[in-house]
Design a protein around this motif. Structure first.
Motif: not given
Length: 94
Positions: A70-74, A7-24, A50-55
């Motif tokens: 990416w998305g679970g595939l090599t 996320t951009p520096s200083g911007t808190p991640a939105a809690t309503s949007k799913p976060r990718p499992s790979c974040a961090g 990850c809730p965003l695996m398909a996208s």
């Protein structure tokens, strides 16, 4: 250092949007030059939760991502998927 998702520096991640499992996660797990079987399994395990695996996979295919998991595939699995899809489109057009 390469980041996967941020996320951009200083911007808190939105809690309503799913976060990718790979974040961090360590990007080297997904993008090492020569991924070992263990690295691939660990990366895919993260993707599987990850809730965003398909996208993520759709985006990687659209962008033509050549390297990494990416998305679970090599890269080989994504290439195979593209070839099968291309054959399917050719067969359905005939």
């Amino acid at each position: 250092m390469r980041t996967i998702v941020g996320t951009p520096s200083g911007t808190p991640a939105a809690t309503s949007k799913p976060r990718p499992s790979c974040a961090g996660a360590d990007p080297e797990l997904f993008f090492a030059h020569a991924l070992s079987t263990l690295q691939i399994e660990r990366a895919k395990a993260i993707c599987a939760t990850c809730p965003l695996m398909a996208s993520c996979l759709d985006g990687a295919l659209e962008r033509g991502e050549e390297y990494g998991v990416w998305g679970g595939l090599t890269e080989d699995e994504r290439s195979s998927l593209k070839r099968r899809a291309a054959r399917g489109h050719i067969a359905s057009a005939a």
